[in-house]
Every structure is written in structure tokens, then in C-alpha cells.
Motif scaffolding. Structure first.
Motif, mmCIF file in Angstrom:
data_model
loop_
_atom_site.group_PDB
_atom_site.id
_atom_site.type_symbol
_atom_site.label_atom_id
_atom_site.label_comp_id
_atom_site.label_asym_id
_atom_site.label_seq_id
_atom_site.Cartn_x
_atom_site.Cartn_y
_atom_site.Cartn_z
ATOM 1 N N ILE A 1 76.256 51.426 40.489
ATOM 2 C CA ILE A 1 75.677 51.887 41.762
ATOM 3 C C ILE A 1 76.648 52.850 42.460
ATOM 4 C CG2 ILE A 1 74.948 51.158 44.071
ATOM 5 C CD1 ILE A 1 74.028 48.502 42.757
ATOM 6 N N ALA A 2 77.939 52.509 42.431
ATOM 7 C CA ALA A 2 78.952 53.351 43.074
ATOM 8 C C ALA A 2 79.019 54.729 42.423
ATOM 9 C CB ALA A 2 80.312 52.671 43.018
ATOM 10 N N ILE A 3 78.962 54.774 41.102
ATOM 11 C CA ILE A 3 79.013 56.060 40.409
ATOM 12 C C ILE A 3 77.758 56.876 40.723
ATOM 13 C CG2 ILE A 3 78.974 57.172 38.137
ATOM 14 C CD1 ILE A 3 81.730 56.167 38.990
ATOM 15 N N HIS A 4 76.633 56.206 40.867
ATOM 16 C CA HIS A 4 75.418 56.925 41.259
ATOM 17 C C HIS A 4 75.565 57.492 42.670
ATOM 18 C CE1 HIS A 4 71.256 58.158 41.150
ATOM 19 N NE2 HIS A 4 71.039 57.529 42.302
ATOM 20 N N SER A 5 76.192 56.732 43.569
ATOM 21 C CA SER A 5 76.458 57.231 44.922
ATOM 22 C C SER A 5 77.347 58.469 44.874
ATOM 23 C CB SER A 5 77.120 56.142 45.776
ATOM 24 O OG SER A 5 76.270 55.039 45.967
ATOM 25 N N LEU A 6 78.365 58.423 44.017
ATOM 26 C CA LEU A 6 79.257 59.576 43.851
ATOM 27 C C LEU A 6 78.486 60.778 43.313
ATOM 28 C CD1 LEU A 6 82.063 60.866 43.824
ATOM 29 C CD2 LEU A 6 82.480 59.765 41.613
ATOM 30 N N TYR A 7 77.611 60.534 42.355
ATOM 31 C CA TYR A 7 76.801 61.619 41.798
ATOM 32 C C TYR A 7 75.893 62.224 42.861
ATOM 33 C CZ TYR A 7 73.262 64.017 39.019
ATOM 34 O OH TYR A 7 72.400 64.946 38.517
ATOM 35 N N GLN A 8 75.323 61.392 43.720
ATOM 36 C CA GLN A 8 74.480 61.902 44.799
ATOM 37 C C GLN A 8 75.282 62.796 45.750
ATOM 38 O OE1 GLN A 8 72.816 58.048 46.159
ATOM 39 N NE2 GLN A 8 70.791 58.896 45.704
ATOM 40 N N LEU A 9 76.507 62.391 46.036
ATOM 41 C CA LEU A 9 77.374 63.224 46.870
ATOM 42 C C LEU A 9 77.648 64.557 46.175
ATOM 43 C CD1 LEU A 9 79.933 60.545 48.094
ATOM 44 C CD2 LEU A 9 78.450 61.907 49.579
ATOM 45 N N TYR A 10 77.917 64.507 44.895
ATOM 46 C CA TYR A 10 78.229 65.702 44.102
ATOM 47 C C TYR A 10 77.077 66.709 44.114
ATOM 48 C CZ TYR A 10 78.372 68.443 39.763
ATOM 49 O OH TYR A 10 78.310 69.452 38.830
ATOM 50 N N GLN A 11 75.846 66.224 44.188
ATOM 51 C CA GLN A 11 74.687 67.115 44.141
ATOM 52 C C GLN A 11 74.592 68.027 45.363
ATOM 53 O OE1 GLN A 11 71.722 63.940 43.154
ATOM 54 N NE2 GLN A 11 71.123 65.349 41.537
ATOM 55 N N ASN A 12 75.257 67.650 46.442
ATOM 56 C CA ASN A 12 75.317 68.507 47.631
ATOM 57 C C ASN A 12 76.694 69.162 47.651
ATOM 58 O OD1 ASN A 12 75.509 69.668 50.168
ATOM 59 N ND2 ASN A 12 74.584 67.940 51.238
#
Length: 294
Positions: free
Chosen positions: A217-228
Motif C-alpha cells: 500500500i505504501a509503495i502504491h502511495s509513493l507511485y501516486q505521488l510520483y504521477q504528479n
């Protein structure tokens, strides 16, 4: 100087924590209030904590879970203190001068606007993957520091007017990296920060299996941040992100993922064992992130 003790509650019995805080407040005549916001806990824990309704200034029960960032920002609507002290609900205090230590640092370190107090691990859970990670990667040992990367949301105090300017990123609804982004926000805002040894005891009985799911879940949160792209300033120093970017820049992403596929089962088996290797955890996170980045 008034302190508002802010405790977000989720599926945990916070009675001992609240009564210990009240005891210090009363014994030392500290100007402080305690506010609880329950983030839609199960009925079992609502019932357990119900006895605190008349023991704190406010106990707000949310009907819907709003997440780790938004719930902390909600405290601004319910607090009267000059400083807000945030404590995770799954901590204990074994120091009768816990609040006084924060007040001393604020008075001694003139102009300080945010102070982090560190944490220790409850010995009953010290061997789990989650807590091994905390001991080796998160808990700091020096007496005092101004390094923002040490800040964790488990135990910190901040001036209310500063928190009004630099609150948590509510785009981070799920578990992971909200503390890192918050710390970077304070750093970029030139907030005067201090990390001291005024620890709470963290009671985290998370199993290795559950922690791996939280890591996903944390890595997905990081990926979501990366997309912006606007967020890259905040996440560029996160270790797993830095390594992933280097691998991609070198054109080695597919090479790494092919190698990772061969050892993924072995890595997971180790991380779920009684003797997990934190180097494998780094590889696990790197593999997860590189699979997401196109």
C-alpha cells in the motif's frame, strides 16, 4: 503556553494513554487539553473507549474513515492550544515528565516551531519485521538533531499557526510516506525544527504478513505521488525512489525485473520468516515500485 494533545484513534484501546497524560497534566499543573478523533473504528473499540467521553475535552467519532493525513488536519478545528502535540493511538508513555520535556525544549530552544520526540519499541514485539525496520531505519540515537528526515508522526509537537500553514497532504489517503512528505513540507517552509530524546513506546504487533501488505500500500502511495510531477521535489530523496530512478535512467529496468522475478518467492519467504532480512525488504519495495512505473 497551552498544549493540545491530539490523538487520532483507530481500532485501539487508548484509555491507558489518556489516563497517563491526564495524570501528568494534573500532577504538574500543565495547561493542556486532550482531543480524540476516532476514524470510524470497529464497534468493539468504540465501546472500549466510550468511558473517555467525559475524560477529554472532545471525543469526535467519524462515521467514515478519512485516512491518516486528513484526520490530523481535522484537529485544527477542535483545538485551542498554542502547540499541537500529535501522538499515535498505539503508544504508551513511561515518563512522568513527558509533556514537561517538550515544554522545556520549546522554552530552551527559542524560536523552535516543531519538535519530534522519537519512539522506542515494546520489547514484546521487537523481533517482527515491522519493528526490526523501526529499530534499524527509523529510531535515532543522538541526543538532539535538526535533521528533518528523522521526523515521524508517531510523536511530535508543532506550533498551531505553523501547522495551519503546513498541514498534511490530504491526497495521501492510504498508508505510507505521509510523514516523509510532511517533514519535507516543513523543511521547505524553513520551519525551525528539533529532534530530541523524549520517546513514547510504540506497541505494534503487526505480523510480517500484514506488514508486507502495508508495504505494498505504501509503495502504491509513493507511485501516486510520483504521477504528479509537482511532488517530485518532496519524494526525490526517498531511497527506493532514488534507486528506481537510477535503474530506469541506466536502461536496466527490465534486467532488474527479470532478475527479481527469479528471486521474488525466496524474498517473500524470508520476509515472512522469524528471521527476516531487511535487505530483502529493500528489494521487495524496489520490485514493487519498478513494476508500477511504466
Amino acid at each position: 503556553m497551552k498544549i493540545s494533545v491530539c490523538i487520532p484513534v483507530y481500532n485501539f484501546d487508548v484509555r491507558e494513554l489518556v489516563y497517563d497524560l491526564k495524570k501528568e497534566i494534573q500532577n504538574n499543573l500543565i495547561d493542556a487539553e486532550i482531543i480524540l478523533i476516532d476514524d470510524a473504528s470497529d464497534e468493539k473499540f468504540k465501546h472500549i473507549n466510550n468511558e473517555l467521553l467525559n475524560q477529554v475535552k472532545e471525543f469526535i467519532l467519524l462515521e467514515k474513515n478519512v485516512g491518516r493525513s486528513k484526520i490530523r488536519n481535522l484537529f485544527l478545528k477542535h483545538t485551542d492550544g498554542d502547540y499541537l502535540l500529535f501522538l499515535d493511538c498505539d503508544v504508551k508513555i513511561d515518563n512522568g515528565n513527558f509533556l514537561k520535556n517538550y515544554l522545556k525544549e520549546i522554552q530552551r530552544n527559542r524560536g523552535v516551531e516543531a519538535v519530534y520526540g522519537n519512539f522506542r519499541i515494546d520489547s514484546a514485539y521487537s523481533k517482527t519485521l515491522r519493528n526490526r525496520y523501526s529499530v534499524e531505519k527509523e529510531i535515532f540515537s543522538v541526543e538532539k538533531s535538526s535533521n528533518f528526515s528523522l521526523l515521524k508522526t508517531v510523536n511530535f509537537i508543532i506550533k498551531k499557526d505553523v501547522f495551519e500553514k503546513f498541514s498534511f497532504n490530504e491526497d495521501l489517503v492510504n498508508y505510507g510516506y505521509e510523514d516523509f512528505v510532511f517533514a519535507k513540507t516543513l523543511e521547505f517552509g524553513n520551519v525551525k525544527f528539533s529532534a530530541i530524546q523524549n520517546p513514547v513506546i510504540h506497541i505494534d504487533d503487526t505480523s510480517n504478513e500484514v506488514f508486507l501488505k502495508k508495504t505494498e500500500i505504501a509503495i502504491h502511495s509513493l507511485y501516486q505521488l510520483y504521477q504528479n510531477s509537482e511532488n517530485e521535489l518532496f519524494i526525490k530523496d526517498i531511497k527506493v525512489f532514488k534507486v528506481a530512478k537510477k535503474i530506469i535512467k541506466a536502461g536496466l529496468k527490465n534486467v532488474f525485473l527479470n532478475f527479481y522475478t527469479l528471486i521474488e518467492t525466496r524474498i517473500k519467504k524470508n520476509l515472512l520468516s522469524e528471521n527476516p532480512n531487511l535487505n530483502y525488504l529493500d528489494l521487495f519495495k524496489l520490485g514493487l515500485l519498478l513494476k508500477k512505473i511504466k
